[in-house]
Design an enzyme around this catalytic site. Structure first.
Site, PDB file in Angstrom:
ATOM      1  CG  HIS A 155      57.404 -14.251 -34.461  1.00 31.43           C
ATOM      2  ND1 HIS A 155      57.233 -13.159 -33.571  1.00 31.43           N
ATOM      3  CD2 HIS A 155      57.030 -13.962 -35.772  1.00 31.43           C
ATOM      4  CE1 HIS A 155      56.667 -12.238 -34.544  1.00 31.43           C
ATOM      5  NE2 HIS A 155      56.515 -12.653 -35.782  1.00 31.43           N
TER       6      HIS A 155
ATOM      7  CB  ALA B  78      50.274 -21.954 -58.808  1.00 36.98           C
TER       8      ALA B  78
ATOM      9  NE  ARG C 145      54.992 -16.639 -44.012  1.00 32.97           N
ATOM     10  CZ  ARG C 145      54.842 -16.877 -42.755  1.00 32.97           C
ATOM     11  NH1 ARG C 145      55.861 -16.257 -42.028  1.00 32.97           N
ATOM     12  NH2 ARG C 145      54.129 -17.930 -42.369  1.00 32.97           N
TER      13      ARG C 145
ATOM     14  CG  LEU D  40      56.765 -24.000 -42.154  1.00 35.54           C
ATOM     15  CD1 LEU D  40      56.276 -25.035 -40.996  1.00 35.54           C
ATOM     16  CD2 LEU D  40      58.422 -23.882 -41.851  1.00 35.54           C
TER      17      LEU D  40
ATOM     18  CG  LEU E 186      57.918 -22.710 -51.941  1.00 34.88           C
ATOM     19  CD1 LEU E 186      58.690 -21.390 -52.447  1.00 34.88           C
ATOM     20  CD2 LEU E 186      57.793 -23.763 -53.066  1.00 34.88           C
TER      21      LEU E 186
HETATM   22  P1  ADP Z   1      53.758 -19.696 -47.856  1.00 34.54           P
HETATM   23  O1  ADP Z   1      53.057 -20.308 -46.840  1.00 34.54           O
HETATM   24  O2  ADP Z   1      54.264 -18.376 -47.459  1.00 34.54           O
HETATM   25  O3  ADP Z   1      53.257 -19.499 -49.096  1.00 34.54           O
HETATM   26  P2  ADP Z   1      55.951 -21.259 -48.983  1.00 34.54           P
HETATM   27  O4  ADP Z   1      57.212 -21.707 -48.495  1.00 34.54           O
HETATM   28  O5  ADP Z   1      55.126 -21.803 -49.956  1.00 34.54           O
HETATM   29  O6  ADP Z   1      55.378 -20.172 -47.920  1.00 34.54           O
HETATM   30  O7  ADP Z   1      56.673 -20.318 -50.151  1.00 34.54           O
HETATM   31  C1  ADP Z   1      57.729 -18.955 -49.623  1.00 34.54           C
HETATM   32  C2  ADP Z   1      57.263 -17.569 -50.438  1.00 34.54           C
HETATM   33  O8  ADP Z   1      57.774 -17.804 -51.856  1.00 34.54           O
HETATM   34  C3  ADP Z   1      55.888 -17.054 -50.271  1.00 34.54           C
HETATM   35  O9  ADP Z   1      55.742 -16.535 -49.030  1.00 34.54           O
HETATM   36  C4  ADP Z   1      55.906 -16.223 -51.171  1.00 34.54           C
HETATM   37  O10 ADP Z   1      56.483 -15.012 -50.832  1.00 34.54           O
HETATM   38  C5  ADP Z   1      56.612 -16.722 -52.395  1.00 34.54           C
HETATM   39  N1  ADP Z   1      55.982 -17.668 -53.342  1.00 34.54           N
HETATM   40  C6  ADP Z   1      55.800 -18.970 -53.295  1.00 34.54           C
HETATM   41  N2  ADP Z   1      55.098 -19.521 -54.319  1.00 34.54           N
HETATM   42  C7  ADP Z   1      54.812 -18.296 -55.246  1.00 34.54           C
HETATM   43  C8  ADP Z   1      54.090 -18.134 -56.293  1.00 34.54           C
HETATM   44  N3  ADP Z   1      53.712 -19.172 -56.939  1.00 34.54           N
HETATM   45  N4  ADP Z   1      54.101 -16.831 -56.861  1.00 34.54           N
HETATM   46  C9  ADP Z   1      54.948 -15.950 -56.106  1.00 34.54           C
HETATM   47  N5  ADP Z   1      55.399 -15.918 -54.902  1.00 34.54           N
HETATM   48  C10 ADP Z   1      55.373 -17.175 -54.434  1.00 34.54           C
END
Ligand code: ADP
Length: 271
Positions: free
Chosen positions: A44, A163, A210, A224, A226
């Site tokens: 997807h 961040a 997300r 991906l 986190l």
């Molecule tokens: P992405 O590439 O979507 O940022 P991540 O795996 O890095 O994917 O993060 C997963 C989700 O966690 C993000 O889509 C966002 O919704 C949330 N997120 C991550 N970091 C933050 C942050 N510092 N503040 C707010 N939301 C966050």
């Protein structure tokens, strides 16, 4: 709790005898379901930019556009191609992490260097996104961390990039390394962004999870980041802690155990 799934096999065993084997396949089936989900998600995630890209190609082929319009379409196409490149790059990182043994003590890496690299990236990203952020980096006193330097760098960079991406202009991002009471080290990234509602927190490190799909995409996320960070921290024997509340910003902390950190005490014998 979910019901457990037990598989039974009947084997002929000697003359007229049967052996009944039972095996708990709950975990096997769960892993298989997760793998299927993952493949569906990846398909997807690739299909969306590809569809947009194909649409733009068709437009350029069928309409005779003026040069500035053509330029605009090419720019949008480049964006979609870049999105797919980032996705594929992150997928490769994940698959390498899964296929390799956890890093040993590896190399010692100065916290100062780790932070300096992240700071450069953060400033560049904020500039690209035309944001004014207060960026604070504190590497602590003469600390060094042990492990796979590339992985640790990538984990911290991912948190800092999140961040910066999720914090609106005028906000603050603080990155600190500090010793933990257990003798390890905590690498924390605090922001004054939107924060995350409690119901999302447990799923945040799942691949492609997300909170806000469009905000993630707009800011260049693959979904991906986190998952990669959590993997790297766990491979180093540590854990990822997330504290966040809507309207109150977020703090992501990588906590590494004692064996992974060394503090060079200030030299007291020299006077
Ligand atoms: P992405 O590439 O979507 O940022 P991540 O795996 O890095 O994917 O993060 C997963 C989700 O966690 C993000 O889509 C966002 O919704 C949330 N997120 C991550 N970091 C933050 C942050 N510092 N503040 C707010 N939301 C966050």
């Amino acid at each position: 709790a979910r019901p457990r799934r037990i598989a039974l096999h009947v084997h002929p065993y000697g003359e007229g005898r049967r052996l009944l084997l039972s095996r708990d396949v709950t975990a096997v089936e769960q892993a298989e379901a997760m793998r299927r989900d993952f493949v569906a998600n990846v398909s997807h995630e690739i299909r969306t930019p590809l569809t947009v890209l194909a649409g733009f190609v068709e437009t350029l082929q069928t309409l005779e556009l003026a040069a500035p319009e053509q330029e605009r379409y090419l720019g949008l196409m480049a964006q979609q191609a870049q999105r797919m490149q980032m996705l594929v790059a992150d997928l490769l990182v994940l698959s390498r992490l899964e296929g390799s043994p956890p890093p040993g003590a590896g190399e010692w890496m100065a916290m100062q260097g780790l932070m300096a690299q992240c700071e450069q990236e953060a400033r560049a990203l904020a500039a690209v996104q035309a944001k004014t952020l207060r960026l604070v980096f504190d590497a602590g006193d003469g600390m060094a961390v042990a492990g796979a330097p590339g992985e640790l760098q990538s984990a911290l960079s991912n948190l800092v990039s999140n961040a910066v991406r999720y914090t609106p202009s005028g906000g603050t991002v603080e990155v600190r390394a500090s010793p933990t009471p257990q003798g390890g080290v905590a690498l924390s990234v605090r922001d004054t962004g939107p924060g995350i509602a409690p119901e999302h927190l447990p799923r945040l490190t799942e691949r492609f999870y997300r909170v806000d799909r469009s905000r993630s995409r707009e800011s260049g996320g693959t979904g991906l980041g986190l998952a990669i960070v959590k993997h790297i921290v766990q491979r180093h024997g540590g854990e990822l802690r997330i504290e966040s509340a809507p309207g109150r910003g977020s703090t992501f902390t990588m906590v590494l155990p004692p064996g992974r950190v060394r503090v060079q005490q200030p030299d007291v014998t020299r006077s």
